[in-house]
Design a protein around this motif. Structure first.
Motif, PDB file in Angstrom:
ATOM      1  N   ALA A  32       1.107  -1.410   0.503  1.00 28.27           N
ATOM      2  CA  ALA A  32      -0.303   0.357   0.254  1.00 28.27           C
ATOM      3  C   ALA A  32       0.707   1.275   0.329  1.00 28.27           C
ATOM      4  N   ALA A  33       2.139   1.180   0.890  1.00 29.79           N
ATOM      5  CA  ALA A  33       3.119   2.298   0.969  1.00 29.79           C
ATOM      6  C   ALA A  33       3.475   2.493  -0.601  1.00 29.79           C
ATOM      7  N   GLN A  34       4.039   1.366  -1.140  1.00 28.44           N
ATOM      8  CA  GLN A  34       4.075   1.519  -2.574  1.00 28.44           C
ATOM      9  C   GLN A  34       2.638   2.364  -3.662  1.00 28.44           C
ATOM     10  N   GLY A  35       1.592   2.107  -3.428  1.00 25.41           N
ATOM     11  CA  GLY A  35       1.234   2.700  -4.156  1.00 25.41           C
ATOM     12  C   GLY A  35       1.062   4.199  -3.676  1.00 25.41           C
ATOM     13  N   VAL A  36       1.191   4.589  -2.003  1.00 23.10           N
ATOM     14  CA  VAL A  36       1.501   6.015  -2.022  1.00 23.10           C
ATOM     15  C   VAL A  36       2.289   6.366  -3.125  1.00 23.10           C
ATOM     16  N   TYR A  37       3.661   5.654  -3.303  1.00 24.90           N
ATOM     17  CA  TYR A  37       4.893   6.645  -3.731  1.00 24.90           C
ATOM     18  C   TYR A  37       4.273   7.223  -4.901  1.00 24.90           C
ATOM     19  N   VAL A  38       3.905   5.925  -5.990  1.00 28.03           N
ATOM     20  CA  VAL A  38       3.211   5.988  -7.157  1.00 28.03           C
ATOM     21  C   VAL A  38       2.398   7.105  -7.260  1.00 28.03           C
ATOM     22  N   TYR A  39       1.464   7.243  -6.665  1.00 32.62           N
ATOM     23  CA  TYR A  39       0.772   8.572  -6.842  1.00 32.62           C
ATOM     24  C   TYR A  39       1.612  10.069  -6.418  1.00 32.62           C
ATOM     25  N   LYS A  40       2.534   9.583  -5.700  1.00 30.27           N
ATOM     26  CA  LYS A  40       3.135  10.683  -5.066  1.00 30.27           C
ATOM     27  C   LYS A  40       4.057  11.000  -7.122  1.00 30.27           C
ATOM     28  N   PHE A  41       4.694   9.703  -6.920  1.00 32.13           N
ATOM     29  CA  PHE A  41       5.658   9.876  -8.080  1.00 32.13           C
ATOM     30  C   PHE A  41       4.352  10.864  -9.293  1.00 32.13           C
ATOM     31  N   PHE A  42       3.322  10.362  -9.880  1.00 28.66           N
ATOM     32  CA  PHE A  42       2.629  11.413 -11.134  1.00 28.66           C
ATOM     33  C   PHE A  42       1.936  13.150  -9.845  1.00 28.66           C
ATOM     34  N   LYS A  43       1.886  13.259  -9.246  1.00 21.90           N
ATOM     35  CA  LYS A  43       1.947  14.047  -8.496  1.00 21.90           C
ATOM     36  C   LYS A  43       2.728  15.524  -9.281  1.00 21.90           C
ATOM     37  N   ILE A  49       5.149  19.585 -15.361  1.00 26.10           N
ATOM     38  CA  ILE A  49       5.082  19.241 -16.442  1.00 26.10           C
ATOM     39  C   ILE A  49       4.554  21.021 -16.821  1.00 26.10           C
ATOM     40  N   LEU A  50       3.337  21.102 -15.913  1.00 26.94           N
ATOM     41  CA  LEU A  50       2.407  22.232 -15.858  1.00 26.94           C
ATOM     42  C   LEU A  50       3.590  23.490 -15.296  1.00 26.94           C
ATOM     43  N   MET A  51       4.545  23.242 -14.635  1.00 30.69           N
ATOM     44  CA  MET A  51       4.547  24.730 -14.525  1.00 30.69           C
ATOM     45  C   MET A  51       5.888  24.770 -16.607  1.00 30.69           C
ATOM     46  N   CYS A  52       6.660  23.508 -17.184  1.00 34.59           N
ATOM     47  CA  CYS A  52       6.852  23.924 -18.004  1.00 34.59           C
ATOM     48  C   CYS A  52       6.315  24.323 -18.754  1.00 34.59           C
ATOM     49  N   VAL A  53       4.559  23.901 -18.932  1.00 35.05           N
ATOM     50  CA  VAL A  53       4.319  24.426 -20.292  1.00 35.05           C
ATOM     51  C   VAL A  53       3.949  25.987 -20.148  1.00 35.05           C
ATOM     52  N   SER A  54       3.917  26.685 -18.771  1.00 33.84           N
ATOM     53  CA  SER A  54       3.320  27.275 -18.474  1.00 33.84           C
ATOM     54  C   SER A  54       4.444  29.075 -18.446  1.00 33.84           C
ATOM     55  N   GLY A  55       5.483  27.923 -18.663  1.00 36.75           N
ATOM     56  CA  GLY A  55       6.940  29.189 -18.784  1.00 36.75           C
ATOM     57  C   GLY A  55       7.723  29.337 -17.130  1.00 36.75           C
ATOM     58  N   LEU A  67      14.970  15.596  -9.901  1.00 41.51           N
ATOM     59  CA  LEU A  67      15.419  14.783  -8.518  1.00 41.51           C
ATOM     60  C   LEU A  67      14.966  14.491  -7.007  1.00 41.51           C
ATOM     61  N   LYS A  68      13.329  15.337  -7.093  1.00 38.73           N
ATOM     62  CA  LYS A  68      12.563  14.773  -6.238  1.00 38.73           C
ATOM     63  C   LYS A  68      11.720  13.501  -6.769  1.00 38.73           C
ATOM     64  N   LEU A  69      11.581  13.154  -8.023  1.00 38.98           N
ATOM     65  CA  LEU A  69      11.008  12.438  -8.708  1.00 38.98           C
ATOM     66  C   LEU A  69      12.808  10.916  -8.938  1.00 38.98           C
ATOM     67  N   VAL A  70      13.650  10.840  -8.668  1.00 40.08           N
ATOM     68  CA  VAL A  70      14.234  10.628  -8.827  1.00 40.08           C
ATOM     69  C   VAL A  70      14.614   9.355  -7.698  1.00 40.08           C
ATOM     70  N   ASP A  71      14.773  10.911  -6.387  1.00 38.06           N
ATOM     71  CA  ASP A  71      13.947  10.853  -5.489  1.00 38.06           C
ATOM     72  C   ASP A  71      13.091   9.419  -4.776  1.00 38.06           C
TER      73      ASP A  71
END
Length: 417
Positions: A32-43, A49-55, A67-71
Motif C-alpha cells: 500500500a505504501a508503494q501505491g502511495v509513492y506511485v501517486y506521489k510520483f505522478f503528482k 509538466i504544468l510549470m514547464c508548459v506555463s513557462g 531529483l525529487k522524481l529520482v528520489d
C-alpha cells in the motif's frame, strides 16, 4: 538409525515456525505504501509538466523537480526490495521459477545480501537528498548542509562495514551447512574414514626444513577446498567428469544439451534433468559429472539410487519425521536419483519417491537416470506414475542415450583379444 523426536517439542517448533505468517500483513502494508509513492510520483511529474508548459519553470526548479522524481523512484525500489526479498527470506517462497522477469538477485537472496542491498539503496537515496541541498544551496542553511554531509558519510561508512562483514558471514554459513549435511547412503567405492584421516594427517605435517621461527600466515578461504568438501559430502559412487565421457560410444545423444547442462545453470533455475537409456550407456557417469559441476558452482548435492532414497524416506516415515526429512533435503539444491526402474519398488516405496518429487517440484532440482522412457514408468511407480512424471518433466531437460552397454563392449573386446 533415525532419531525419534519428542512429538510435543516438534509440534511446538512447528507452531513457532508458523508465526512467521504474522509478518505477511506487514508486507501487504508496504505494498500500500508503494501505491502511495506511485501517486506521489505522478503528482510531482504533473506539477513539473504544468510549470514547464506555463513557462514558470527555471533551470534550478527543473533540476530539483527531477531529483525529487529520482528520489521517489529510489525509495520505491527500496520498498520493492524489502517487500519481495523480505517476504521470500522470512515468510515463504514465491513461485517465480522459470518466469522470464524473475529478478536476478532473488535467486540467491538471503538476510545478509538483503541487508547490503538495503544499505546501498539508502546510500543512494541519501546521495540524492544531499545533491538537492547543493543544487538549492542558496536556500539551504550551512547547519543543514553540514549535518546532511555528516549523515551521508555515516550511511556510506555503515554500508561499507556491513558489506565487509557479510562476506565472512556468508562463508561461515556455507561451511556450517556443509558440516551439518545429512549423512548420504554410503557407496561402496568411497575411501574409508581412517584412510582419509591418515591422508589429512600426512598433509598437515610440517616441513622439517621450514624454520621454526617462521611466522604462520593466516589461512585464506580456498574455494577449491570448499568444492572438494561438497563433492565428498555428496556421496558419489565414484568421481566422474564430463571431460572423461566417451562421446563416441552412444549411437546418439544431444551433445549440445549436455554441454549446456554442464554450466550448472539448471540448478539455479530449479530445473530437472532426466537421462534415459539402456544400461551401460553412460547415464550415471553424466549424472555424477553434472553433480560434480554443481558442487564446483557452489551448490550442495546428494547422490543415491532410487532404492536407497526409498529406504531413507521409509526410515524417516517410521520415525515420524518424513516431512522434516523432506524439508531438510531442501538445503541441497540438487538431488540425484540413480537407477530408477532397475530395482522393483513396492507401492509404499513408489509413494515415498512420489512425495520426494512432489515436494521438490519448482523448489529444487533433481537428476534422474532410468533405463526406460517416462511413458513406461507405470511399470515402476504404478498408479502414481502419471502425476510423478508430470511434475518431474514439467521443467526438465530429457536426454536420451542410445547404444550398447559400454561395459559389455569392453568385456567382449577383452575376450576377443
Amino acid at each position: 538409525m533415525a532419531k525419534v523426536q519428542n512429538p510435543t517439542t516438534t509440534t511446538l517448533g512447528y507452531a513457532l515456525f508458523a508465526t512467521r505468517w504474522l509478518q505477511a500483513p506487514l508486507y501487504f502494508g508496504l505494498v500500500a505504501a508503494q501505491g502511495v509513492y506511485v501517486y506521489k510520483f505522478f503528482k510531482e511529474l504533473w506539477t513539473l509538466i504544468l510549470m514547464c508548459v506555463s513557462g514558470h519553470a527555471t533551470e534550478t526548479y527543473v533540476m530539483l523537480a527531477v531529483l525529487k522524481l529520482v528520489d521517489v523512484v529510489m525509495i520505491a525500489n527500496l520498498l520493492i526490495m524489502v517487500i519481495v526479498g523480505g517476504y521470500e527470506t522470512f515468510v515463504s517462497r514465491i513461485g517465480l521459477q522459470g518466469h522470464r522477469d524473475q529478478p536476478e538477485w532473488l535467486s540467491h537472496v538471503n538476510s545478509n545480501v538483503l541487508k547490503v542491498k538495503l544499505a546501498t539503496a539508502i546510500v543512494g537515496i541519501s546521495s540524492v537528498h544531499l545533491l538537492q541541498m547543493f543544487v538549492d544551496v542558496h536556500h539551504t542553511s550551512r547547519h543543514a548542509l553540514l549535518w546532511g554531509t555528516v549523515i551521508h558519510m555515516a550511511f556510506i561508512a555503515s554500508a561499507a562495514i556491513l558489506a565487509y562483514m557479510s562476506g565472512p558471514m556468508v562463508a561461515h554459513t556455507d561451511r556450517a551447512h556443509a558440516d551439518r549435511s545429512p549423512a548420504a547412503p554410503a557407496p561402496p567405492a568411497r575411501a574409508s574414514r581412517p584412510q582419509e584421516q591418515e591422508r589429512g594427517e600426512r598433509q598437515e605435517k610440517p616441513d622439517p626444513e621450514t624454520p621454526a621461527a617462521a611466522p604462520a600466515l593466516p589461512r585464506q578461504p580456498d574455494p577449491n577446498a570448499d568444492a572438494e568438501a561438497r563433492i565428498r559430502a555428496a556421496g558419489f559412487p565414484a568421481r566422474k567428469l564430463l571431460e572423461d565421457f566417451d562421446e563416441r560410444h552412444p549411437r546418439g545423444f544431444d551433445r549440445e544439451a549436455v554441454a549446456r547442462l554442464g554450466k550448472a545453470d539448471f540448478v539455479t533455475a530449479r530445473r530437472n534433468v532426466v537421462f534415459v537409456g539402456p544400461p551401460g550407456t553412460g547415464k550415471t557417469h553424466l549424472a555424477v559429472a553434472l553433480g560434480v559441476r554443481a558442487c564446483q558452482a557452489g551448490h550442495r548435492v546428494l547422490f543415491a539410487t532410487a532404492a536407497e532414497w526409498a529406504a531413507r524416506l521409509a526410515d524417516a516415515r517410521t520415525a515420524g519425521r518424513l516431512d522434516a526429512e523432506l524439508t531438510a533435503l531442501d538445503d541441497h539444491p540438487l538431488l540425484i536419483v540413480d537407477e530408477v526402474g532397475y530395482t522393483p519398488l513396492d507401492t509404499a516405496a513408489a509413494g515415498l519417491l512420489f512425495q520426494l518429487v512432489a515436494h521438490r517440484y519448482e523448489r529444487a532440482s533433481l537428476i534422474v537416470t532410468s533405463d526406460r522412457p517416462l511413458g513406461r514408468w507405470d511399470e515402476v511407480f504404478g498408479p502414481s506414475a502419471p502425476a510423478l512424471t508430470d511434475r518431474l518433466a514439467h521443467h526438465a531437460d530429457i536426454v536420451r542415450l542410445d547404444g550398447d552397454s559400454y561395459r559389455t563392449r569392453r568385456a567382449t573386446s577383452a575376450w576377443a583379444d
